[in-house]
Every structure is written in structure tokens, then in C-alpha cells.
Enzyme design. Structure first.
Site, PDB file in Angstrom:
ATOM      1  N   GLY A   9      13.528 -11.138   0.028  1.00  0.00           N
ATOM      2  CA  GLY A   9      14.059  -9.908  -0.816  1.00  0.00           C
ATOM      3  C   GLY A   9      14.863  -8.994  -0.173  1.00  0.00           C
ATOM      4  O   GLY A   9      14.409  -7.770  -0.164  1.00  0.00           O
ATOM      5  N   SER A  12      18.458  -5.619  -1.004  1.00  0.00           N
ATOM      6  CA  SER A  12      18.536  -4.344  -1.691  1.00  0.00           C
ATOM      7  C   SER A  12      17.000  -3.557  -1.132  1.00  0.00           C
ATOM      8  O   SER A  12      16.095  -4.250  -0.594  1.00  0.00           O
ATOM      9  CB  SER A  12      18.405  -4.095  -3.249  1.00  0.00           C
ATOM     10  OG  SER A  12      17.287  -4.697  -3.684  1.00  0.00           O
ATOM     11  N   GLY A  13      17.091  -2.269  -1.448  1.00  0.00           N
ATOM     12  CA  GLY A  13      15.813  -1.506  -1.121  1.00  0.00           C
ATOM     13  C   GLY A  13      15.324  -1.619   0.285  1.00  0.00           C
ATOM     14  O   GLY A  13      16.050  -1.665   1.195  1.00  0.00           O
ATOM     15  N   ILE A  14      14.094  -1.538   0.458  1.00  0.00           N
ATOM     16  CA  ILE A  14      13.376  -1.691   1.855  1.00  0.00           C
ATOM     17  C   ILE A  14      13.911  -2.865   2.512  1.00  0.00           C
ATOM     18  O   ILE A  14      14.146  -2.893   3.928  1.00  0.00           O
ATOM     19  CB  ILE A  14      11.768  -1.821   1.648  1.00  0.00           C
ATOM     20  CG1 ILE A  14      11.325  -0.545   1.023  1.00  0.00           C
ATOM     21  CG2 ILE A  14      11.245  -2.001   3.111  1.00  0.00           C
ATOM     22  CD1 ILE A  14      10.157  -0.536   0.565  1.00  0.00           C
ATOM     23  N   TYR A 187      -0.074  -6.128 -10.254  1.00  0.00           N
ATOM     24  CA  TYR A 187       0.828  -5.937  -8.898  1.00  0.00           C
ATOM     25  C   TYR A 187      -0.275  -5.482  -8.119  1.00  0.00           C
ATOM     26  O   TYR A 187      -0.207  -5.863  -6.792  1.00  0.00           O
ATOM     27  CB  TYR A 187       1.760  -4.704  -9.106  1.00  0.00           C
ATOM     28  CG  TYR A 187       2.563  -4.248  -8.082  1.00  0.00           C
ATOM     29  CD1 TYR A 187       3.737  -4.875  -7.874  1.00  0.00           C
ATOM     30  CD2 TYR A 187       2.215  -3.062  -7.320  1.00  0.00           C
ATOM     31  CE1 TYR A 187       4.397  -4.694  -6.657  1.00  0.00           C
ATOM     32  CE2 TYR A 187       2.825  -2.726  -6.316  1.00  0.00           C
ATOM     33  CZ  TYR A 187       4.034  -3.435  -5.880  1.00  0.00           C
ATOM     34  OH  TYR A 187       4.579  -3.094  -4.677  1.00  0.00           O
TER      35      TYR A 187
END
Length: 334
Positions: A9, A12-14, A187
Site C-alpha cells: 500500500g 499513496s497516504g501513509i 475494519y
């Protein structure tokens, strides 16, 4: 010696913020961005090379929600590298989040507003579904695919780092329904499960030189977060969130700040770390980033039982995968 870091992952993001921070820390690293969408992965690689022109950045196609993709990617990793110094288990999904608006507005003007934003407890539910492997999609993507990747790459590994969440709660997880087929908080369940798995891996594998850690990035504005509310809601409440950040350290807000604990763990001796701690990315009211360990609500006995159940599920999944592959070979011959 060149260190190899694989991040799921990472486009993008973290995940992408972590890549940027690691290359700033050590320009000699070899980064492997393991992503489902290769177009986005290429864009992330280009962005990293723009700011770090001499960096070594590889790409790997990996959908951790697909058993076949995980097995194929693992074979590719073993062909490329003779070791993985850090495996950051960062990819995750929160499909179809449903927000309880009454609880949201009630909490927004209460003394519990910080806890509400930090944990989303009582606010969020998800509508999960089965994937093509017959597994619950959130469980498969956030936990089981990563577990299978670890099992495949175990001889190459030394450090594991899981991106968990303040939304991880014991009350959302059931050992009898570990995939969360019956619940509405998949989640939260999957993130709590990752914390149990990390503890079990330390119990089972530390003596073999494999160490696992867990982080919480705090409240970070990423694609996953923005998907919870319509865009105009975020426009309305963002000023409130920046104001609240003055009084709480869990509102990291930016991916760079949220990656603080991930970066901090990169610099630590694994034997000095607490296997029962979740390492939190925190940002002070003045904008200073730091990492703080907090004890997780887990126990070794339950974690070991969960680990055993994952091993059983792995056997079942591998058997099914072998049968499907055999059927495909027979069909190809015909």
C-alpha cells in the site's frame, strides 16, 4: 550493505509518506513498492525519484486481498532479493463505510469529541463481502493476505511492522467469527486481529530472529479517511479538527506526521521493543512529531489460539488453490 524495505500500500497516504521519509533517512535503501494498481505505483515511484534522483525504487504488483496475487508476488520477491530487512504491512481497506450521523453530531459538541474522532467508536460500520477466494474482503486484505505473505517470505524476513488503528477494539473481534462474517465492524475487527497476530509472531518467531511491531498513525487524512464522509462535510469540519489538534496529540492529520512511528521503528533495535506495545504517531499542538508506546488490549494465550486458527485456514486456502490450479491445467490440456 544495502537494506531492502518492502511496503504494501505504498502508492499513496501513509505508505508513500513513509517511503519519502525512509529515503531522506537513508538514500542507499532499496525500496520495493508493493501495490495493487501499477499505474498509481508508477506515479508514486516517479514522485519519489523527483525528490531523490539517485534512489533505488522497485515496483511489485500485489493485491493482498487475492491469494493468487500474494503467492505470485512472493515468488517474484524471492527471485529478486535474498533478504527483506523491513516488511511494512500497511495496505488496508474500509469498504462502504456507514456513518451514524446522529451519533456524529451528538459527539461533535460533547466532551468526548476527541475520542470520537480518534477511535470512531460507535460511529462507523462497514458492509463487507466475500472475495473471489471465498474470504471476507476486509479480513483478506487487512490481515490474511499479509499473513500469507509473511509465511511465504519468512526465511527472508527480520522485521515486520503493522499499520493498525485506534479503531482496533477487542469488542469488535470474535474468535468464533474471526473473518467477521456476521458483524458490521470488519475494519475494527481486522485491525485488532493484526495486533494479536503481531504478538503471536513475536512469541513464535523471536528466537528465530523475526520481530514484529504495531503502530497507530493517529487520525490522518488519507483516501481511506476521506471516503468516510462526503467532501463537503470535511470542508466544514476540518477547521474544527485543526483547532482540536492544539489540545490533543492524536490528531496527526497529515500522512507525513502519521508515518512518524513507522519511521521511528526503522531506527530502533528490535530487541529493545515491547511486543505488547502499539507505537503511536503523535503530534503536539506546536507541530512536533514523536512516538509513544501504549499497551495493547491483548493477551498471549488468545493470540496464540488465533495464530493456530490462521494456520488451519492457510492449509484450507492452499488446498483449494492447488485444486483450482490442477483444474486449470486439465482444462488447458483439453
Amino acid at each position: 550493505m544495502e537494506r531492502v524495505v518492502l511496503i504494501t500500500g505504498a502508492n499513496s497516504g501513509i505508505g508513500l509518506a513513509l517511503c519519502e521519509r525512509l529515503l531522506t533517512e537513508d538514500s542507499q535503501l532499496r525500496l520495493c513498492l508493493a501495490c495493487r494498481n501499477m499505474q498509481r505505483a508508477e506515479a508514486a515511484r516517479s514522485a519519489l525519484l523527483t525528490s531523490h534522483s539517485n534512489a533505488h525504487v522497485d515496483l511489485l504488483q500485489l493485491d493482498v486481498g487475492s491469494v493468487q496475487s500474494v503467492l505470485s508476488a512472493a515468488q517474484e520477491v524471492k527471485a529478486r532479493y535474498n533478504r527483506i530487512d523491513f516488511l511494512y504491512l500497511n495496505a488496508g481497506i474500509m469498504p462502504n463505510p456507514q456513518l451514524d450521523l446522529n451519533a456524529f453530531f451528538k459527539g461533535l459538541f460533547s466532551r468526548n469529541v476527541v475520542r470520537m474522532f480518534a477511535t470512531a467508536e460507535g460511529l462507523l460500520t462497514q458492509q463487507d463481502r466475500l472475495n473471489s477466494d471465498g474470504l471476507q474482503e476486509v479480513f483478506a486484505t487487512n490481515l490474511f493476505g499479509h499473513f500469507l505473505l509473511i509465511r511465504e517470505l519468512e526465511p527472508l524476513l527480520s522485521r515486520l511492522v503493522w499499520t493498525s488503528s485506534s479503531n482496533a477494539r477487542r469488542s469488535a473481534f470474535s474468535m468464533e467469527d474471526m473473518q467477521h462474517r456476521e458483524g458490521r465492524e470488519s475494519y475494527s475487527s481486522s485491525k485488532y486481529a493484526s495486533e494479536m497476530l503481531s504478538l503471536a509472531l513475536n512469541s513464535q518467531k523471536n528466537s528465530q530472529g523475526l520481530f514484529s511491531s504495531v503502530i497507530c498513525p493517529g487520525l490522518v487524512m488519507t483516501n481511506l479517511t476521506y471516503g468516510i464522509l462526503p467532501s463537503f462535510f470535511w470542508t466544514l469540519i476540518m477547521p474544527v479538527m485543526w483547532l482540536i489538534r492544539i489540545f490533543t496529540n492524536t490528531f496527526t492529520l497529515t500522512p507525513h506526521n502519521g508515518a512518524e512511528a513507522l519511521h521511528w521503528l526503522f531506527l530502533q533495535n528490535p530487541e529493545s521493543l515491547d511486543p505488547r506495545a502499539k507505537y503511536h504517531s503523535l503530534t503536539s499542538g506546536l507541530g512536533t512529531n514523536y512516538t509513544q508506546p501504549r499497551q495493547m488490549d491483548i493477551d498471549e494465550g488468545t493470540s496464540d489460539v488465533f495464530y493456530s486458527k490462521l494456520l488451519e485456514l492457510e492449509k484450507e486456502v492452499r488446498r483449494k488453490q492447488s485444486e483450482e490450479n490442477a483444474d486449470e491445467e486439465i482444462s488447458a490440456v483439453k
